[in-house]
Structures are given as C-alpha cells and as structure tokens.
Design a protein around this motif. Structure first.
Motif, PDB file in Angstrom:
ATOM      1  N   VAL A  24       0.834  -1.205   0.000  1.00  0.00           N
ATOM      2  CA  VAL A  24       0.000   0.000   0.000  1.00  0.00           C
ATOM      3  C   VAL A  24       0.869   1.255   0.000  1.00  0.00           C
ATOM      4  O   VAL A  24       0.601   2.231  -0.718  1.00  0.00           O
ATOM      5  CB  VAL A  24      -0.960  -0.003   1.212  1.00  0.00           C
ATOM      6  N   LEU A  33       2.199   1.781  -3.395  1.00  0.00           N
ATOM      7  CA  LEU A  33       1.133   2.300  -4.263  1.00  0.00           C
ATOM      8  C   LEU A  33       0.934   3.802  -4.042  1.00  0.00           C
ATOM      9  O   LEU A  33       0.720   4.555  -4.993  1.00  0.00           O
ATOM     10  CB  LEU A  33      -0.178   1.554  -3.994  1.00  0.00           C
ATOM     11  N   PHE A  76       3.663   5.502  -5.800  1.00  0.00           N
ATOM     12  CA  PHE A  76       3.354   5.458  -7.240  1.00  0.00           C
ATOM     13  C   PHE A  76       2.374   6.575  -7.594  1.00  0.00           C
ATOM     14  O   PHE A  76       2.549   7.281  -8.599  1.00  0.00           O
ATOM     15  CB  PHE A  76       2.756   4.081  -7.573  1.00  0.00           C
ATOM     16  N   TRP A  77       1.360   6.776  -6.758  1.00  0.00           N
ATOM     17  CA  TRP A  77       0.337   7.807  -7.001  1.00  0.00           C
ATOM     18  C   TRP A  77       0.964   9.206  -6.929  1.00  0.00           C
ATOM     19  O   TRP A  77       0.691  10.047  -7.790  1.00  0.00           O
ATOM     20  CB  TRP A  77      -0.773   7.669  -5.973  1.00  0.00           C
ATOM     21  N   ALA A  86       6.620  -0.589 -10.122  1.00  0.00           N
ATOM     22  CA  ALA A  86       5.472  -1.464 -10.366  1.00  0.00           C
ATOM     23  C   ALA A  86       5.818  -2.919 -10.041  1.00  0.00           C
ATOM     24  O   ALA A  86       4.991  -3.649  -9.470  1.00  0.00           O
ATOM     25  CB  ALA A  86       5.017  -1.334 -11.822  1.00  0.00           C
ATOM     26  N   ILE A 122       5.761  -3.260  -6.276  1.00  0.00           N
ATOM     27  CA  ILE A 122       4.371  -3.303  -5.801  1.00  0.00           C
ATOM     28  C   ILE A 122       3.778  -4.678  -6.042  1.00  0.00           C
ATOM     29  O   ILE A 122       3.119  -5.261  -5.158  1.00  0.00           O
ATOM     30  CB  ILE A 122       3.533  -2.220  -6.511  1.00  0.00           C
ATOM     31  N   TRP A 123       4.003  -5.213  -7.240  1.00  0.00           N
ATOM     32  CA  TRP A 123       3.467  -6.539  -7.582  1.00  0.00           C
ATOM     33  C   TRP A 123       4.033  -7.609  -6.639  1.00  0.00           C
ATOM     34  O   TRP A 123       3.285  -8.455  -6.125  1.00  0.00           O
ATOM     35  CB  TRP A 123       3.814  -6.879  -9.031  1.00  0.00           C
ATOM     36  N   ALA A 147      -2.815  -5.650  -7.761  1.00  0.00           N
ATOM     37  CA  ALA A 147      -1.847  -4.555  -7.920  1.00  0.00           C
ATOM     38  C   ALA A 147      -1.977  -3.925  -9.297  1.00  0.00           C
ATOM     39  O   ALA A 147      -1.875  -2.701  -9.441  1.00  0.00           O
ATOM     40  CB  ALA A 147      -0.427  -5.081  -7.721  1.00  0.00           C
ATOM     41  N   ALA A 164      -5.077  -1.656  -9.369  1.00  0.00           N
ATOM     42  CA  ALA A 164      -4.857  -0.467  -8.535  1.00  0.00           C
ATOM     43  C   ALA A 164      -3.986   0.557  -9.253  1.00  0.00           C
ATOM     44  O   ALA A 164      -4.291   1.763  -9.265  1.00  0.00           O
ATOM     45  CB  ALA A 164      -4.216  -0.874  -7.212  1.00  0.00           C
ATOM     46  N   MET A 165      -2.910   0.104  -9.894  1.00  0.00           N
ATOM     47  CA  MET A 165      -2.029   1.045 -10.602  1.00  0.00           C
ATOM     48  C   MET A 165      -2.720   1.626 -11.827  1.00  0.00           C
ATOM     49  O   MET A 165      -2.553   2.807 -12.146  1.00  0.00           O
ATOM     50  CB  MET A 165      -0.728   0.331 -10.997  1.00  0.00           C
TER      51      MET A 165
END
Length: 463
Positions: free
Chosen positions: A202, A205, A208-209, A226, A229-230, A243, A246-247
């Motif tokens: 999280v 993520l 990433f955002w 990425a 995250i995965w 994941a 979400a991305m």
C-alpha cells in the motif's frame, strides 16, 4: 408543455468515443484471435503424446526463493502475466469513469446494472445446480466472468459488422465485469494475509500515485516500482493481479491543455498490445490444457460443479445481461435505439457468456486442493464458452444484413472530410458542402450526357 427528453439506450456514440472504441476493440480482436490459437495449441498438447512435455514445462519452477517468488511457469502466467491484463483493465475502467460511458450516472446505470445482473444470475444458477446435486459451492464465481477478447474473436471469425453502440456496450460490460471479478478475487480468494507485506504494498502504491501527480515520467522509474508493488502484493496473500488494477486506476485519463492524449491513454496504447498479444495468450497456453476425451466431456454434464459452470455461462449470463438491460431501460425510461431491437441485446448477452481468461483463473483459485476438479471446471469453461459463442453467432448472423447496413451508414463520408456524414447532419455547413457536391456531380452527368448525344449525332450524320 413539451414531453421530457428520453435518453437513448444503445444510441449513437460521440465521434471521439466511437474512435476510441474502434481502436481499442481492433487490438482486442487481434488479441482474441491469438488467444483462440493459444487455447487450441494447449488443448492439442494436453491431449496428444506431447502432454508430458506440456506438463513438465507448466510445472517447471524458477525465481528467487527468499522473496517467495520461486514459482512454476503456470503460476508466473497466472500471477504475473495476468497482472498486465488487469492493469489495462484498470486504465479502461478509469477512462470509462472520467470520459466514457460511466461518467454520467444516469447513462452508467444501464451497463452497470446489466453487468451486475450478468454476474449474479450465473452465480445463482451455479448454486442452484450444486445444491440440487450435492456439489461444492466454492466455484460459484467461475461463470461470472466475461472475456472481451474471446468475444471479439468470435465476432471477427463470423464477420459480423456489429454497430459501434453494441460493441461499446459489450466493452463497457466487460470493463465493469473485470472490476467486480477482481473484487471477488481480492475478497473471497484471499486466505492468509501478511499485513507487513500488504502495508508495504500500500505504501508503494501511495508513492506510485504521488510520482504520477508530481509529473515524474520515465519507464525506468515506474516499471521497477510497479514490479516492487506486484511482488509485495503477491507476498501479502492478496492475489497479485489486484496490484495491476490499482495502478491502472491511478493513471490520469483526462486531457490537459497542450496534450493530444492523456497519460492513461498513452500508456494503454503501449501496454494493450503486450496484454492482448502476449500476456493473455501465454496465460491461455498454460491454463487451457485440459483433457477433452469423451469421458471428460461427459463429466462436464454429469458432475454438478462443471455442469453449474456451463449452465451459468450459457443461461445465467444471457438471462442476467438481457434481463438487467430490459429492467434498467424500463425503470429509467430509456428508449432503445430505433435502429436496433431487443434481439440484438440478447445476442450481446449471449456473447457475454464467453468466459475464458478470468473464468479459468477463478477456477484455479476456487478448488486449490483438487486438481482433477480444476480440470473438469476448466473443461466446463471451454464447453460453456463454445456453446455461448455458437448461439450468439447464430443470433448475430440472423441480423447480419441489418448490421451491415447500419455499419455502412456509420462509415459513409461523401464529402471526404474524414468525418462520417452521420456526425455532421446537424451542421449547416455540411448541407452546403453536400449541395455543392451533388450539383457538381449533376453538372458532370449533364456534360457526359451532352458529349454522348453529340457523339451519337455525329455518328448518325451522312458521310
């Protein structure tokens, strides 16, 4: 007092939306054909002397053990390649929510209700069949999924000129279907959670955002993040494909000043061919290799779990999507496009019964301790999808002449300005251009007639 304006169900798309749908479905159609070829290759290998080689390749494991990523080839296909597929699905959903059919709650009600009913009814059919046959209810979610690529491959094979409104409806159904499918996977097929790994996923993520919002660009930043995250999502116990969705949902899909396309559209344009042309076909190659002997096919119709899947896909999807569409149109007072009929909606509802990629995935997750039952359920997915495809193909062929006429009208561009004439009908300048074109054609016809008459008179004159 003028009657209130009634919204059109399956009405003509806006030109930008029509262009986007055409581009997206063109890629999905090619991917669907590749998916079909991959499934056929897998079935051939699994039912010939090549089966031992096929199973050895599927079961071969590689990857770093300390990171819990020492996985078989089949698991890499399921957890890794399908993440790319769901990443694209996440972008599609985001775009539908901000710029597509789902941005207007009233317009979104129809496809969302149709998609929900198209998931509830197959699950209900499965449960009823298995309650009556004392079967395992764990597979209730298998027949709820629709495979847009396979559905479009069927359209490509039977050569139907399906109007853009029906294609967009099918695409929107599949996008909403994918969203609920990933929710089902995340909620019902997550057994043990590693909260440390989940918290780190999280946090990654969120990073990433923020990178997206700060305008940080470059694949060398986002792709490694990425992957992290995965990997964290996979280690957490939540299915790794979550994941990807979400991305995809985090990407901006609105166009700002100076941009021709949004970042989401740009990335989707690059990643979609990888998803449709590589990731999904390779997953099918690993997942579709099941026995199709006479006994195996017989078991599909005599064992409650696979029988529930077949009935759910063929009848449940058709009843759910068609019934949901009719009820939504009835209670929202939406008028069906006068160029189409409810028989067309039924044909699309049958197409929605083609469940492959996600259905095979959920079949593996639903019965983890029973590989024989997993194979039976996979065979049921193939049989049910085949039946739905044949019935949909027949229904669409019956209306093919009508579809070709509608498609020709959508493509007609007599003034050759690159914009279909149907989108210019309300433009006064269009009518002036068309009047000039018709006058020029009439003048040319008169000139040719005069030349022909003059030639005829000259030939008839005495020597």
């Amino acid at each position: 007092m003028a009657a209130p304006h009634r919204r059109k169900f399956l009405g003509r798309l806006s030109l930008p939306e029509r262009t986007f749908v055409a581009d997206a479905l063109r890629t999905e159609t090619v991917g669907g054909v590749l998916l079909l070829v991959a499934a056929i290759i897998a079935l051939i290998m699994a039912n010939t002397p090549l089966n031992d080689v096929y199973q050895d390749v599927r079961d071969f494991s590689f990857g770093p053990e300390p990171l819990h990523l020492h996985l078989s080839v089949a698991s890499w296909a399921t957890d890794g390649l399908l993440t790319v597929f769901f990443f694209v699905a996440g972008i599609e959903l985001k775009r539908e929510l901000v710029a597509g059919e789902l941005r207007d709650p009233r317009a979104a009600a129809l496809p969302v209700i149709a998609a929900l009913c198209g998931m509830v009814m197959p699950a209900a059919f499965y449960v009823l069949v298995n309650l009556g046959g004392d079967g395992d209810l764990s597979g209730w979610a298998v027949p709820t999924a629709t495979d847009i690529a396979f559905a479009l491959a069927v359209l490509a094979v039977i050569g139907t000129s399906l109007p853009s409104a029906l294609r967009a409806f099918l695409l929107t159904l599949a996008v909403v279907d994918d969203l609920f499918a990933i929710l089902i996977i995340a909620i019902f097929f997550t057994s043990e959670l590693d909260f440390v790994a989940l918290g780190l996923a999280v946090g990654a993520l969120v990073l990433f955002w923020f990178l997206l919002r700060w305008g940080v660009r470059g694949w060398y930043v986002h792709v490694p993040l990425a992957v992290v995250i995965w990997a964290l999502m996979h280690a957490s116990g939540v299915h790794a494909t979550v994941a990807g969705v979400a991305m995809g949902l985090m990407l901006r899909c609105t166009v700002r000043d100076g941009e021709e396309r949004s970042p989401g559209e740009r990335i989707e344009h690059r990643v979609r061919p990888v998803s449709a042309g590589l990731a999904v076909p390779l997953f099918a190659l690993c997942a579709a290799g099941v026995s199709v002997s006479g006994k195996a096919v017989g078991d599909v119709f005599t064992t409650p779990e696979p029988l529930g899947v077949v009935i759910g896909l063929v009848l449940g999807k058709a009843v759910g999507v068609f019934g949901g569409s009719w009820l939504a149109a009835r209670f929202t007072k939406a008028e069906l496009n006068e160029d189409l009929a409810w028989a067309d909606v039924l044909a699309v509802a049958m197409l929605a019964g083609i469940g492959f990629t996600v259905a095979l995935l959920i079949g593996e997750l639903a019965f983890p301790g029973d590989p024989a039952l997993v194979d039976e359920v996979k065979a049921a997915v193939l049989v049910g999808s085949l039946i739905a495809a044949v019935v949909a193909g027949v229904l669409l062929k019956v209306r093919d002449t009508r579809y070709r006429k509608l498609s020709a009208e959508e493509e007609r561009d007599e003034d050759e300005d690159g914009v279909p004439d149907i989108y210019e009908m309300d433009d006064p300048e269009y009518h002036l251009r068309m009047a000039a074109i018709h006058e020029a054609k009439a003048a040319e016809h008169r000139r040719l007639a005069e030349l022909a008459a003059a030639g005829s008179t000259k030939d008839d004159s005495p020597a």
